[in-house]
Enzyme design. Structure first.
Site, PDB file in Angstrom:
ATOM      1  N   ARG A   1     -20.032 -29.628  11.331  1.00 25.41           N
ATOM      2  CA  ARG A   1     -20.291 -30.570  12.274  1.00 25.41           C
ATOM      3  C   ARG A   1     -18.784 -31.063  12.777  1.00 25.41           C
ATOM      4  NH1 ARG A   1     -21.606 -35.248  10.748  1.00 25.41           N
ATOM      5  NH2 ARG A   1     -21.557 -34.794   8.587  1.00 25.41           N
TER       6      ARG A   1
ATOM      7  N   TYR B   1     -23.027 -23.807  15.210  1.00 29.02           N
ATOM      8  CA  TYR B   1     -23.253 -24.165  13.954  1.00 29.02           C
ATOM      9  C   TYR B   1     -24.193 -25.338  13.621  1.00 29.02           C
ATOM     10  CZ  TYR B   1     -22.742 -25.201   8.926  1.00 29.02           C
ATOM     11  OH  TYR B   1     -23.002 -25.581   7.747  1.00 29.02           O
TER      12      TYR B   1
ATOM     13  N   LYS C   1     -29.641 -34.153  13.359  1.00 33.38           N
ATOM     14  CA  LYS C   1     -28.360 -35.260  13.521  1.00 33.38           C
ATOM     15  C   LYS C   1     -28.590 -35.736  14.730  1.00 33.38           C
ATOM     16  CE  LYS C   1     -27.884 -35.285   9.167  1.00 33.38           C
ATOM     17  NZ  LYS C   1     -27.290 -34.392   8.297  1.00 33.38           N
TER      18      LYS C   1
ATOM     19  N   HIS D   1     -30.326 -41.857   7.254  1.00 37.17           N
ATOM     20  CA  HIS D   1     -29.670 -40.370   6.671  1.00 37.17           C
ATOM     21  C   HIS D   1     -30.091 -40.551   5.240  1.00 37.17           C
ATOM     22  CE1 HIS D   1     -26.087 -37.627   5.980  1.00 37.17           C
ATOM     23  NE2 HIS D   1     -27.152 -37.056   6.095  1.00 37.17           N
TER      24      HIS D   1
ATOM     25  N   SER E   1     -22.799 -36.883   3.502  1.00 36.68           N
ATOM     26  CA  SER E   1     -23.157 -35.522   3.718  1.00 36.68           C
ATOM     27  C   SER E   1     -22.321 -34.922   2.447  1.00 36.68           C
ATOM     28  CB  SER E   1     -22.239 -35.084   4.934  1.00 36.68           C
ATOM     29  OG  SER E   1     -22.951 -35.516   6.057  1.00 36.68           O
TER      30      SER E   1
ATOM     31  N   CYS F   1     -23.142 -35.349  -0.731  1.00 35.85           N
ATOM     32  CA  CYS F   1     -22.940 -36.172  -2.053  1.00 35.85           C
ATOM     33  C   CYS F   1     -24.095 -36.345  -2.593  1.00 35.85           C
ATOM     34  CB  CYS F   1     -22.674 -37.539  -1.433  1.00 35.85           C
ATOM     35  SG  CYS F   1     -20.842 -37.707  -0.916  1.00 35.85           S
TER      36      CYS F   1
ATOM     37  N   ASP G   1     -33.021 -35.345   3.735  1.00 37.04           N
ATOM     38  CA  ASP G   1     -31.976 -35.716   4.406  1.00 37.04           C
ATOM     39  C   ASP G   1     -31.992 -36.818   5.404  1.00 37.04           C
ATOM     40  OD1 ASP G   1     -29.069 -34.827   5.254  1.00 37.04           O
ATOM     41  OD2 ASP G   1     -30.004 -34.243   7.105  1.00 37.04           O
TER      42      ASP G   1
ATOM     43  N   ASN H   1     -18.993 -25.116   3.035  1.00 38.75           N
ATOM     44  CA  ASN H   1     -20.071 -25.730   3.868  1.00 38.75           C
ATOM     45  C   ASN H   1     -21.113 -24.790   4.191  1.00 38.75           C
ATOM     46  OD1 ASN H   1     -21.388 -28.259   5.083  1.00 38.75           O
ATOM     47  ND2 ASN H   1     -20.512 -27.532   7.053  1.00 38.75           N
ATOM     48  N   SER H   2     -21.112 -23.803   3.339  1.00 35.18           N
ATOM     49  CA  SER H   2     -22.094 -22.517   3.704  1.00 35.18           C
ATOM     50  C   SER H   2     -23.692 -23.191   3.416  1.00 35.18           C
ATOM     51  CB  SER H   2     -22.080 -21.234   3.084  1.00 35.18           C
ATOM     52  OG  SER H   2     -21.843 -21.600   1.576  1.00 35.18           O
ATOM     53  N   ARG H   3     -24.503 -22.822   4.110  1.00 31.54           N
ATOM     54  CA  ARG H   3     -26.146 -23.252   3.853  1.00 31.54           C
ATOM     55  C   ARG H   3     -26.982 -22.492   3.980  1.00 31.54           C
ATOM     56  NH1 ARG H   3     -26.200 -29.349   4.418  1.00 31.54           N
ATOM     57  NH2 ARG H   3     -23.962 -29.938   4.612  1.00 31.54           N
TER      58      ARG H   3
ATOM     59  N   GLY I   1     -30.255 -33.893 -12.774  1.00 31.75           N
ATOM     60  CA  GLY I   1     -31.651 -34.260 -13.473  1.00 31.75           C
ATOM     61  C   GLY I   1     -31.520 -35.576 -14.117  1.00 31.75           C
TER      62      GLY I   1
HETATM   63  P1  GTP Z   1     -26.173 -32.789   3.353  1.00 25.69           P
HETATM   64  O1  GTP Z   1     -26.784 -31.834   3.469  1.00 25.69           O
HETATM   65  O2  GTP Z   1     -24.576 -32.395   3.689  1.00 25.69           O
HETATM   66  O3  GTP Z   1     -26.342 -34.090   3.715  1.00 25.69           O
HETATM   67  O4  GTP Z   1     -25.663 -32.946   1.808  1.00 25.69           O
HETATM   68  P2  GTP Z   1     -26.307 -33.658   0.528  1.00 25.69           P
HETATM   69  O5  GTP Z   1     -26.272 -35.183   0.460  1.00 25.69           O
HETATM   70  O6  GTP Z   1     -28.033 -33.282   0.573  1.00 25.69           O
HETATM   71  O7  GTP Z   1     -25.771 -33.094  -0.925  1.00 25.69           O
HETATM   72  P3  GTP Z   1     -26.347 -32.015  -1.848  1.00 25.69           P
HETATM   73  O8  GTP Z   1     -27.309 -32.469  -2.741  1.00 25.69           O
HETATM   74  O9  GTP Z   1     -26.232 -30.786  -1.479  1.00 25.69           O
HETATM   75  O10 GTP Z   1     -25.077 -31.954  -2.833  1.00 25.69           O
HETATM   76  C1  GTP Z   1     -23.700 -31.699  -2.463  1.00 25.69           C
HETATM   77  C2  GTP Z   1     -22.548 -31.421  -3.710  1.00 25.69           C
HETATM   78  O11 GTP Z   1     -22.635 -32.544  -4.428  1.00 25.69           O
HETATM   79  C3  GTP Z   1     -23.056 -30.437  -4.326  1.00 25.69           C
HETATM   80  O12 GTP Z   1     -21.812 -29.509  -4.827  1.00 25.69           O
HETATM   81  C4  GTP Z   1     -23.681 -30.570  -5.576  1.00 25.69           C
HETATM   82  O13 GTP Z   1     -23.599 -29.558  -6.617  1.00 25.69           O
HETATM   83  C5  GTP Z   1     -22.794 -32.114  -5.926  1.00 25.69           C
HETATM   84  N1  GTP Z   1     -23.844 -32.875  -6.561  1.00 25.69           N
HETATM   85  C6  GTP Z   1     -25.145 -33.394  -6.296  1.00 25.69           C
HETATM   86  N2  GTP Z   1     -25.491 -34.131  -7.281  1.00 25.69           N
HETATM   87  C7  GTP Z   1     -24.706 -34.298  -8.171  1.00 25.69           C
HETATM   88  C8  GTP Z   1     -24.591 -35.165  -9.201  1.00 25.69           C
HETATM   89  O14 GTP Z   1     -25.600 -36.008  -9.697  1.00 25.69           O
HETATM   90  N3  GTP Z   1     -23.297 -35.221  -9.990  1.00 25.69           N
HETATM   91  C9  GTP Z   1     -22.243 -34.314  -9.597  1.00 25.69           C
HETATM   92  N4  GTP Z   1     -21.278 -34.351 -10.268  1.00 25.69           N
HETATM   93  N5  GTP Z   1     -22.437 -33.748  -8.569  1.00 25.69           N
HETATM   94  C10 GTP Z   1     -23.471 -33.486  -7.948  1.00 25.69           C
HETATM   95  C1  SPV Z   2     -24.650 -33.135   7.124  1.00 27.29           C
HETATM   96  O1  SPV Z   2     -23.788 -32.931   7.255  1.00 27.29           O
HETATM   97  O2  SPV Z   2     -25.179 -34.297   6.695  1.00 27.29           O
HETATM   98  C2  SPV Z   2     -25.862 -32.174   7.051  1.00 27.29           C
HETATM   99  C3  SPV Z   2     -25.579 -30.849   7.421  1.00 27.29           C
HETATM  100  O3  SPV Z   2     -27.100 -32.512   6.560  1.00 27.29           O
HETATM  101  S1  SPV Z   2     -25.786 -30.700   9.281  1.00 27.29           S
HETATM  102  O4  SPV Z   2     -26.995 -30.577   9.843  1.00 27.29           O
HETATM  103  O5  SPV Z   2     -24.725 -29.810   9.568  1.00 27.29           O
HETATM  104  O6  SPV Z   2     -25.338 -32.206   9.769  1.00 27.29           O
HETATM  105 MN    MN Z   3     -27.097 -34.834   5.666  1.00 23.53          MN
END
Ligand code: GTP
Ligand code: SPV
Ligand code: MN
Length: 598
Positions: free
Chosen positions: A69, A197, A206, A226, A248, A250, A277, A376-378, A505
């Protein structure tokens, strides 16, 4: 496919500007989708993966300059700058329309314009909202077919109504300097140009479900956030629902698909994913509770770091009907790979840039230049293919929310978990959310960026008014059964920069404390920042690496760090400007006073 004159005249107008060679309506059928996949493979837009190992899965590579983004080029075009506020980029609608008109002029020449009628939410549900995206990208069509509910049923449900969100997307020449992701909330319109993208071009996500929907939610008395939505099932079969807003990348997808630690699994605990999301939230007048629906139909998840241990449910979801974007292609068996999948990188591979890739050249200190998969590959995968998808996923009215969680990535300052005093204080806790950039050197503290409610890039109007909307929701007389509001931080690090809390977990242990608080089953310690667990109240049974001392550390309030943070919050509030509600300043002053007393 429709006689809706509002839809037809708008498409005519857009087509006379972009001048496609033909217009194709997307009906949602498998036959049409399959024909489009074949066409995309014939032009190289998609690569078909191993049908035995990854049935109906495809790989796509975006342009190298177009991998995420673009917040700097994302605009909210309200009539006045004040309505968009200081946190958003703003341009007057007339000026932006004029600029875009030049960029769209003939942009689809010799190309096909696809008309995608889609629904955010279950078609026909009282919560659903409809959109039509016009695009010249098959990749967008195929992603929208996964991420949203697409086809003739949407047009039927829309009928003759003008009540839909207009979206125009043209790839044009992917020129970064002329890339614009623009929103016209008053016109129910989204226009995106020069990108191909994810969040820039899948306009239901979004752009619609957060930016436009947050604007509509304020007008109509609901909220677009979000947030992930999960259901935690107890051994007696009872299920409690939680929503959580993390910025994002996190951890939303990870938490939403959590697998309970073995000790809990054996007892019969389960977690069900409703969404990973976006959540649309409404007050139910009958029981006074907040109800959440996930308006999406699939997951657009971060690939790197997804593995059998961190998120087996996400991995399982991607084993069929998935589009991978910017990951590594294993040319020996035509499958995909990314950093953090396993310890067996492919011997023969092509990286996300489309070049031959030798994993031995990977250098952790220089990830972006040497990684095989873009960070940021998906994956774009169907929710219904997720092993832990909730039976409420297609519910017309959503699930009742017991707890709302805010959280960020913070090496220091924020404890593992704390509870706000009430809705108003909870709104304050959301408004001061922050996430740190990853520390480059071990032990160094990252740079704090304030990201209120994880919505900094996604609020379709003035941030101060958005906080006021949270307060107004809390003051509704019919909102008698409010969820409690919490804050978590899975990312505290030690002096060497290692995560202290095991996360993933194990986060279930924190969720259980949160739900015990909601049920009034457990005490807490009142501190300057909110209620904290007594360290012994977080169950660490079976967690060998975490000692009671670690828990004490994770659950302490670092008063000097918080006092310093208050200064940063003040600067941020000043930046948001004069729409910051007085109640937020009162909360900030109260926090300052409590910290001074510690
Ligand atoms: P968007 O799709 O961008 O909105 O991201 P998201 O909030 O869904 O994040 P996602 O669950 O894909 O996690 C992003 C990164 O955070 C990954 O590299 C995970 O491995 C890491 N991560 C997720 N949960 C934890 C956690 O509890 N502890 C740690 N240390 N890392 C975490
Ligand atoms: C984010 O960036 O919070 C995402 C990926 O979930 S995107 O759809 O590119 O916004
Ligand atoms: Mn998101």
């Amino acid at each position: 496919m429709t006689t809706n004159k509002y839809v037809l005249s708008w498409i005519d107008e857009m087509a006379s500007m972009t001048r496609p060679k033909e217009i194709v309506w997307i009906d949602g059928s498998e036959e049409q989708a399959e024909a489009l996949r074949k066409e995309a493979c014939s032009t190289g837009e998609l690569t078909k993966l191993n049908e035995e190992l990854l049935p109906n899965c495809y790989l796509h590579r975006t342009a190298v300059n177009d991998v995420a983004r673009v917040e700097g080029r994302t605009y909210i075009c309200t009539p006045t700058k004040e309505e968009a506020g200081n946190i958003n980029n703003w341009m007057a609608p007339d000026e932006m329309y004029a600029k875009l008109k030049k960029l769209y002029n003939g942009a689809m020449k010799d190309r096909t314009m696809y008309v995608i009628p889609y629904s955010m939410g279950v078609v026909g549900s009282p919560f659903a909202k409809y959109g039509i995206e016009l695009t010249d990208s098959i990749y967008v069509v195929l992603n929208m077919l996964i991420m949203t509910r697409v086809g003739t049923a949407v047009l039927k449900a829309l009928g003759d109504s003008p009540d839909y969100i207009k979206g125009l997307h043209a790839k044009a020449d992917l020129d970064e300097e002329n890339r614009y992701i623009t929103h016209f909330p008053q016109d129910n319109t989204i226009m995106s140009v020069n990108s191909g993208y994810g969040g820039n071009v899948l306009l239901g996500k979004k752009c619609f479900a957060l930016r436009i929907a947050s604007y509509l939610g304020r007008k109509e008395g609901w909220m677009a956030e979000h947030m992930l939505i999960l259901g935690l099932e107890y051994p007696n079969g009872e299920i409690k629902y939680i929503t959580a807003a993390f910025p994002s990348a996190c951890g939303k997808t990870n938490l939403a698909m959590l697998i309970p630690p073995e000790v809990f699994r054996k007892k019969g605990y389960k977690v069900w994913c409703v969404g990973d999301d976006i959540a649309w939230l409404r007050v139910n007048k009958e029981d006074g509770k907040l109800y959440a629906v996930n308006p999406e139909n699939g997951f657009f998840g971060v690939a790197p770091g997804t593995n059998e241990k961190s998120n087996p449910n996400a991995l399982a979801t991607t084993k069929r009907d998935t589009i991978f974007t910017n990951v590594v292609l294993n040319t020996d068996n035509n499958t995909v790979w990314w950093e953090g999948l396993d310890n067996n990188p492919p011997e023969h591979a092509i990286d996300w840039r489309g070049n031959a890739w030798d994993y031995r050249t990977y250098d952790k200190a220089n990830k972006l230049a040497t990684a095989g998969a873009h960070p940021n590959s998906r994956f774009t995968a169907l929710a219904k293919n997720c092993p832990c998808i909730s039976s409420e996923f297609n519910s017309l009215t959503g699930v009742p929310v017991s707890a709302i969680i805010f959280g960020g990535r913070r090496a220091k300052t924020a404890p593992l978990v704390y509870q706000s005093f009430n809705w108003r204080h909870g709104t304050f806790v959301g408004s001061i959310m922050a996430s740190e950039t990853t520390a480059a050197a071990a032990g160094a503290i990252g740079v704090v960026r304030r990201d209120p409610m994880a919505m900094r890039p996604f609020v379709g109007y003035n941030m101060g008014d958005y906080w006021q909307h949270w307060l107004d929701m809390g003051n509704r007389p019919d909102f008698t059964n409010k969820p409690l509001i919490f804050h978590v931080n899975w990312f505290r690090t030690d002096d060497e920069g290692n995560f202290i809390w095991p996360g993933y977990g194990e986060n279930m242990r924190v969720l259980l404390w949160i739900l015990d608080r909601c049920a009034g089953k457990v005490d807490a310690v009142k501190t300057a920042i909110g209620y904290l667990p007594k360290p012994e109240d977080i169950n660490i049974e079976g967690l060998d690496d975490v000692t009671p001392d670690t828990m004490k550390d994770l659950l302490s309030v670092d008063v000097p760090a918080w006092t310093a943070d208050v200064e940063n919050i003040k600067e941020f509030y000043a930046q948001v400007g004069d729409h910051v509600p007085a109640a937020m300043y009162e909360e900030l002053n109260a926090l300052t006073a409590r910290l001074a007393k510690e």
